[in-house]
Design a protein around this motif. Structure first.
Motif, PDB file in Angstrom:
ATOM      1  N   PHE A  76     -30.596  -2.517 -36.966  1.00  0.00           N
ATOM      2  CA  PHE A  76     -29.226  -2.681 -37.452  1.00  0.00           C
ATOM      3  C   PHE A  76     -28.267  -2.826 -36.268  1.00  0.00           C
ATOM      4  CE2 PHE A  76     -25.079  -1.325 -38.742  1.00  0.00           C
ATOM      5  CZ  PHE A  76     -24.947  -1.675 -40.062  1.00  0.00           C
ATOM      6  N   LEU A 133     -24.268  -3.549 -45.184  1.00  0.00           N
ATOM      7  CA  LEU A 133     -24.626  -4.624 -44.256  1.00  0.00           C
ATOM      8  C   LEU A 133     -24.441  -6.011 -44.862  1.00  0.00           C
ATOM      9  CD1 LEU A 133     -25.690  -5.516 -41.532  1.00  0.00           C
ATOM     10  CD2 LEU A 133     -28.014  -5.179 -42.372  1.00  0.00           C
ATOM     11  N   PHE A 146     -26.761   0.550 -44.067  1.00  0.00           N
ATOM     12  CA  PHE A 146     -27.446  -0.612 -44.650  1.00  0.00           C
ATOM     13  C   PHE A 146     -26.842  -0.994 -45.996  1.00  0.00           C
ATOM     14  CE2 PHE A 146     -30.769  -0.353 -41.467  1.00  0.00           C
ATOM     15  CZ  PHE A 146     -31.171  -1.678 -41.370  1.00  0.00           C
ATOM     16  N   ARG A 185     -29.358 -10.779 -39.960  1.00  0.00           N
ATOM     17  CA  ARG A 185     -28.828  -9.529 -40.508  1.00  0.00           C
ATOM     18  C   ARG A 185     -28.975  -9.490 -42.035  1.00  0.00           C
ATOM     19  NH1 ARG A 185     -23.001  -8.739 -38.548  1.00  0.00           N
ATOM     20  NH2 ARG A 185     -23.349  -6.559 -39.122  1.00  0.00           N
TER      21      ARG A 185
END
Length: 197
Positions: free
Chosen positions: A104, A39, A36, A80
């Motif tokens: 995710f 991301l 993350f 996202r």
């Protein structure tokens, strides 16, 4: 006089401590957090490439499919980004981490599938030329970069690879000639290599 019997003192049983999290579980939690952490940057890069590549496709051969593809890919990118912000705003507990990991992987796989299906949607990619070569280079870069980010989630990484590369390989196999078969087989071999690597 007889001694008065004394009742035995009951044994004190210590409270049972909750089971400690296994090392594997703690490692998985940390790996999801690492994924993350990258991301936002990865999503912005993918959205930028989507806009540039989509614009080139539109200029080469205007098609409603191109606009739909661009819109869908940007929509997935926005999802996202929201996912990334939600994770940062309220970091999940260890028990919630697997759910966030699934989200995710789902977002990444949807993006990968969009790239994989691009081989079927855009006719300029059917012919050997600069656009088809650029397309393949973009796919290679996206796969290589994204699998590094997805590395913490092994199964998700393999699913992502398949989402990108299987549709492209199928497109080459559909050509029904030796060159298409060779390219399709090469892509599947690359996918297997990436999965094991």
């Amino acid at each position: 006089s007889a001694p008065v019997p004394v009742a035995p003192t009951p044994a004190v049983i210590p409270p049972v401590a909750p089971p400690a999290k296994t090392v594997e579980h703690r490692a998985r939690v940390e790996l999801v957090r690492l994924a993350f952490g990258e991301l936002t940057g990865g999503t912005l890069a993918t959205m930028g490439v989507t806009i540039v590549f989509g614009t080139i496709i539109v200029l080469a051969n205007p098609s409603p499919w191109a606009w739909l593809w661009i819109g869908a890919m940007l929509g997935i990118g926005i999802y996202r980004l929201q996912l990334s912000q939600g994770f940062k705003r309220r970091p999940p507990t260890d028990d919630e981490t697997s759910t966030w990991g699934f989200r995710f992987v789902a977002g990444s796989t949807a993006s990968g599938l969009g790239w994989g299906l691009s081989a079927w949607l855009f006719s300029p990619l059917d012919h050997a030329g600069p656009l088809a070569i650029t397309h393949m280079l973009l796919l290679a870069a996206i796969v290589t970069g994204s699998t590094r980010v997805l590395l913490p989630m092994r199964k998700g990484s393999v699913v992502y690879l398949a989402a990108v590369l299987v549709p492209v390989a199928a497109r080459y196999f559909a050509a029904g000639d030796i060159v298409g078969s060779a390219l399709g087989t090469s892509l599947l071999g690359f996918m297997v290599y990436q999965a094991f690597a």
